[in-house]
Scaffold this motif. Structure first.
Motif, PDB file in Angstrom:
ATOM      1  N   ILE A 121       0.841  -1.202   0.000  1.00 52.48           N
ATOM      2  CA  ILE A 121       0.000   0.000   0.000  1.00 52.48           C
ATOM      3  C   ILE A 121       0.871   1.245   0.000  1.00 52.48           C
ATOM      4  O   ILE A 121       0.616   2.193  -0.749  1.00 52.48           O
ATOM      5  N   ARG A 122       1.917   1.257   0.822  1.00 52.88           N
ATOM      6  CA  ARG A 122       2.816   2.412   0.844  1.00 52.88           C
ATOM      7  C   ARG A 122       3.535   2.560  -0.481  1.00 52.88           C
ATOM      8  O   ARG A 122       3.728   3.674  -0.982  1.00 52.88           O
ATOM      9  N   THR A 123       3.942   1.437  -1.075  1.00 54.67           N
ATOM     10  CA  THR A 123       4.699   1.472  -2.324  1.00 54.67           C
ATOM     11  C   THR A 123       3.883   2.090  -3.455  1.00 54.67           C
ATOM     12  O   THR A 123       4.384   2.908  -4.221  1.00 54.67           O
ATOM     13  N   VAL A 124       2.619   1.706  -3.571  1.00 57.27           N
ATOM     14  CA  VAL A 124       1.797   2.223  -4.667  1.00 57.27           C
ATOM     15  C   VAL A 124       1.104   3.524  -4.306  1.00 57.27           C
ATOM     16  O   VAL A 124       0.437   4.119  -5.149  1.00 57.27           O
ATOM     17  N   GLY A 125       1.256   3.976  -3.091  1.00 54.22           N
ATOM     18  CA  GLY A 125       0.714   5.270  -2.721  1.00 54.22           C
ATOM     19  C   GLY A 125      -0.726   5.252  -2.269  1.00 54.22           C
ATOM     20  O   GLY A 125      -1.349   6.299  -2.164  1.00 54.22           O
ATOM     21  N   LEU A 126      -1.288   4.106  -2.005  1.00 55.80           N
ATOM     22  CA  LEU A 126      -2.682   4.053  -1.586  1.00 55.80           C
ATOM     23  C   LEU A 126      -2.868   4.493  -0.143  1.00 55.80           C
ATOM     24  O   LEU A 126      -3.982   4.747   0.285  1.00 55.80           O
ATOM     25  N   GLY A 127      -1.783   4.600   0.588  1.00 53.83           N
ATOM     26  CA  GLY A 127      -1.879   4.986   1.984  1.00 53.83           C
ATOM     27  C   GLY A 127      -1.857   6.495   2.184  1.00 53.83           C
ATOM     28  O   GLY A 127      -1.726   6.962   3.302  1.00 53.83           O
ATOM     29  N   LYS A 128      -2.030   7.269   1.103  1.00 51.12           N
ATOM     30  CA  LYS A 128      -1.981   8.723   1.214  1.00 51.12           C
ATOM     31  C   LYS A 128      -3.295   9.257   1.776  1.00 51.12           C
ATOM     32  O   LYS A 128      -4.354   8.690   1.555  1.00 51.12           O
ATOM     33  N   THR A 129      -3.163  10.392   2.446  1.00 52.05           N
ATOM     34  CA  THR A 129      -4.363  11.059   2.931  1.00 52.05           C
ATOM     35  C   THR A 129      -4.986  11.834   1.781  1.00 52.05           C
ATOM     36  O   THR A 129      -4.351  12.078   0.753  1.00 52.05           O
ATOM     37  N   SER A 130      -6.235  12.248   1.961  1.00 46.66           N
ATOM     38  CA  SER A 130      -6.901  13.004   0.901  1.00 46.66           C
ATOM     39  C   SER A 130      -6.176  14.317   0.642  1.00 46.66           C
ATOM     40  O   SER A 130      -6.111  14.784  -0.500  1.00 46.66           O
ATOM     41  N   GLU A 131      -5.608  14.909   1.675  1.00 44.47           N
ATOM     42  CA  GLU A 131      -4.847  16.156   1.481  1.00 44.47           C
ATOM     43  C   GLU A 131      -3.597  15.898   0.638  1.00 44.47           C
ATOM     44  O   GLU A 131      -3.254  16.695  -0.244  1.00 44.47           O
ATOM     45  N   GLN A 132      -2.924  14.771   0.862  1.00 41.63           N
ATOM     46  CA  GLN A 132      -1.754  14.429   0.048  1.00 41.63           C
ATOM     47  C   GLN A 132      -2.160  14.210  -1.403  1.00 41.63           C
ATOM     48  O   GLN A 132      -1.457  14.622  -2.319  1.00 41.63           O
ATOM     49  N   TRP A 133      -3.314  13.551  -1.610  1.00 40.93           N
ATOM     50  CA  TRP A 133      -3.797  13.340  -2.979  1.00 40.93           C
ATOM     51  C   TRP A 133      -4.114  14.678  -3.639  1.00 40.93           C
ATOM     52  O   TRP A 133      -3.792  14.905  -4.805  1.00 40.93           O
ATOM     53  N   ARG A 134      -4.775  15.590  -2.898  1.00 39.99           N
ATOM     54  CA  ARG A 134      -5.094  16.911  -3.457  1.00 39.99           C
ATOM     55  C   ARG A 134      -3.830  17.642  -3.872  1.00 39.99           C
ATOM     56  O   ARG A 134      -3.770  18.246  -4.939  1.00 39.99           O
ATOM     57  N   GLN A 135      -2.820  17.583  -3.011  1.00 41.05           N
ATOM     58  CA  GLN A 135      -1.558  18.259  -3.312  1.00 41.05           C
ATOM     59  C   GLN A 135      -0.910  17.655  -4.557  1.00 41.05           C
ATOM     60  O   GLN A 135      -0.432  18.382  -5.435  1.00 41.05           O
TER      61      GLN A 135
END
Length: 98
Positions: free
Chosen positions: A42-56
């Motif tokens: 999950i960390r490797t593919v980026g699925l563990g990001k918060t919505s704020e990280q995704w927005r950024q």
């Protein structure tokens, strides 16, 4: 004699419980390893990001796309200007020949 049989039965049940406990511990260890692998994935593919990280990240990608669009428009404007200049030169050349 009866007491001896009771002891044997108790030993068998104890062994059965021990084997069950060992199997449960092995299964738990396996689940823990699977969980760790899943979290790492999950960390490797980026699925563990918060919505704020995704927005950024999306905002950064939009900025990059806008920059590329501006570069494309600038290149297109230069191309049009060069074509116009070429046509003018060709027209002047035709005028000189005439």
């Amino acid at each position: 004699m009866q007491l001896g049989l009771d002891v044997d039965v108790q030993k068998l049940e104890t062994d059965k419980w021990r084997k069950g406990k060992n199997k449960a511990e092995e299964d738990l260890d396996s689940l823990k390893m699977d969980y760790k692998k899943l979290r790492r994935s999950i960390r490797t593919v980026g699925l563990g990001k918060t919505s704020e990280q995704w927005r950024q990240e999306i905002q950064e990608e939009k900025i990059k796309a806008d920059q590329w669009e501006k570069k494309f428009q600038d290149a297109r404007a230069r191309e049009v200007a060069l074509e116009k200049s070429l046509l003018e030169c060709q027209n002047k050349e035709m005028g000189l020949k005439a």
